[in-house]
Design an enzyme around this catalytic site. Structure first.
Site, short mmCIF file in Angstrom:
data_model
loop_
_atom_site.label_atom_id
_atom_site.label_comp_id
_atom_site.label_asym_id
_atom_site.label_seq_id
_atom_site.Cartn_x
_atom_site.Cartn_y
_atom_site.Cartn_z
N ASP A 141 0.87 -1.18 0.00
CA ASP A 141 0.00 0.00 0.00
C ASP A 141 0.91 1.23 0.00
OD1 ASP A 141 -2.37 1.70 0.38
OD2 ASP A 141 -3.34 -0.16 0.99
N HIS A 205 -2.79 3.41 -4.77
CA HIS A 205 -2.14 3.04 -3.50
C HIS A 205 -0.68 2.66 -3.76
CE1 HIS A 205 -5.57 3.41 -0.84
NE2 HIS A 205 -6.33 2.80 -1.74
N GLU A 269 -9.86 2.79 -5.23
CA GLU A 269 -9.56 4.19 -4.93
C GLU A 269 -8.47 4.81 -5.81
OE1 GLU A 269 -10.78 4.27 -0.24
OE2 GLU A 269 -8.78 3.49 -0.68
C1 ACM Z 1 -10.58 -0.48 0.64
O1 ACM Z 1 -11.06 -0.44 1.77
N1 ACM Z 1 -9.97 0.58 0.13
C2 ACM Z 1 -10.66 -1.66 -0.16
#
Ligand code: ACM
Ligand code: ZN
Length: 476
Positions: A141, A205, A269
């Protein structure tokens, strides 16, 4: 005397008499085909078992080694709770048990907080105690890359280390798992019939990747392994084909380390502002004859799914990957993990995708606070009471049979932005993980929160004896 087992078995037939022993009794194990007494003939039934407690002995029967293992774990629960003054006492009974869903999962975010291998093994042991059979390992991440990739050494040399802003003086937090450690986790899980699904979150991410290899971002950097939390604008540059060279090597690494047929590619995201303003991304958009900038993500997802297929693997993605483009339709065998509620999951099931339900609206996000009180630990994005988690429905009642057949099961997640220690993780997980286990194992019409709460009193003692930190406040 009643047996307090979590998740609640499908059926317990009590009989006359008790089994009692001052020693630890051994379990007699038999692999048999069981198709009677309501044992359903599906892949989930392979995880089923029968545990027979008679005055003289205790026998486990199951159609598969996984089923025998589940019987052993139910037996372990009884050993953990039913000794009094050194004597084990159990009512004679026949337990007939099998799961509602074949996928009973848990995700641990090891990027925001770097959990030790020994802690992960402790959790695997606890997952197994609750018949949870999928461990989704969130390895990358913005705040840290935890997977060693031989051909891209900077991912761990640079990408695994970041500033820890909890301290007023420069302090770093860092770590990655070695190949040996990863293999040992996979083996530990496998001996408990838990499949490990690795996740590398792409193409967003990606701060840890970009800090390591700035040429893979749209602007070229500089970037840093993020020491803040949130959603960041920089993603892998969709117009730079070198990102796929790296992803090939990442996938090769995963194939080598993880026997599971599933690989989670993230996809959540992604912000498109950088791509919008990047000449390379714009050029790619034209080349591919796409209209909207977000369609570049569909193209990337399509390619990643293809690359995994070539390696004999199936892609799992967060539900954003469902927002595909007409030109690059999401491959049908891509599994959807529905996290922003269950609507995307239901839509995906209708479209013929396999689906895993992990809705943050239904108590599946265990980083949320247990209750709204100011004193509680957790993210303030929402609350998830034990009751909320217990009530989650991987498949709603009104779903068609065909759509229901596409729902593999349910999953809970522990994102770790606000978790600074394994003990805090335990507090967030227990007893909500027990509630989730029952939600995905026990037949819907057998579920009863009051009854669960009573069994939980006994179950908490088992968790205490295993040194598990637990939330003990209000359950609803
Ligand atoms: C997430 O909670 N961004 C998958
Ligand atoms: Zn770009």
């Amino acid at each position: 005397m009643e047996l307090s087992i979590i998740p609640k078995p499908v059926k317990i037939n009590y009989a006359e008499g008790v089994f009692s022993s001052k020693e630890k009794p051994s379990l007699i194990k038999k692999e048999v085909k069981i198709h009677e007494d309501g044992m359903i003939d599906t892949s989930a039934a392979q995880d089923g078992y029968r545990l027979i407690i008679s005055k003289d002995n205790i026998t486990a029967q199951a159609p598969s080694p996984a089923g025998i293992h589940n019987a052993e774990e139910t037996f372990r629960q009884l050993l953990l709770s039913n000794y009094n003054d050194g004597c084990l006492t159990l009512p004679c009974a026949e337990i007939i048990d099998y799961p509602r869903f074949s996928w009973r999962g848990f995700m641990l975010d090891c990027s925001r907080y770097f959990y030790s291998v020994s802690f992960i093994k402790k959790l695997l042991d606890l997952l197994s105690l609750h018949h949870i059979n999928r461990f989704h390992w969130h390895l990358t991440d913005d705040q840290g890359w935890r997977l060693p990739v031989k051909e891209y050494p900077l991912l761990t040399e640079i990408g695994s280390r970041r500033l820890d802003n909890r301290f007023p003086f420069p302090t770093y937090t860092e770590g990655f798992y070695t190949e040996e450690e990863i293999k040992s986790v996979v083996e530990y899980a496998s001996s408990r019939y838990i499949e490990v699904i690795p996740e590398v979150d792409l193409p967003g991410h990606a701060s840890a990747i970009l800090a390591s290899y700035p040429g893979l971002g749209c602007s070229g950097g500089p970037y840093r392994v993020e020491d803040r939390f949130g959603i960041f604008e920089d993603a892998l540059c969709a117009g730079n084909d070198q990102i796929f060279d790296m992803i090939e090597k990442i996938f090769d690494t995963l194939v080598n380390l993880f026997p599971s047929k599933w690989v989670h590619i993230g996809g959540d995201e992604v912000l498109f502002n950088r791509w919008q303003n990047c000449p390379k991304c714009q050029k790619k958009l034209k080349e591919l004859n796409l209209e909207k900038i977000n369609e570049l993500q569909s193209w990337i997802t399509y390619r990643l799914a293809q690359m995994l297929k070539e390696r004999g693997k199936t892609a799992v993605g967060w539900d954003e990957v469902l927002e595909d483009s007409p030109k690059f339709k999401l491959p049908k065998d891509t599994v959807i993990m529905s996290w922003r509620g269950s609507e995307a999951g239901l839509k995906a099931a209708k479209l013929g995708h396999k689906v895993i339900m992990s809705p943050n609206t239904e108590g599946c996000y265990l980083d949320y606070k247990h209750s709204p009180e100011a004193e509680e630990i957790g993210r303030t994005l929402g609350t998830a009471s034990v009751f909320d988690t217990y009530s989650m429905k991987a498949a709603p009642e009104n779903i068609s049979k065909e759509d229901a057949s596409n729902i593999l099961g349910g999953h809970c997640t522990l994102f770790s932005e606000v978790i600074y220690a394994g003990k805090i993780a335990e507090y967030m997980l227990f007893p909500r993980l027990c509630a989730l286990a029952e939600a995905v194992w026990t037949p819907e019409n057998n579920k009863d929160f009051e009854d669960f709460s009573k069994r939980l009193i006994v179950h908490r003692k088992r968790l205490d004896s295993l040194d598990v930190n637990q939330y003990r406040g209000k359950l609803k």
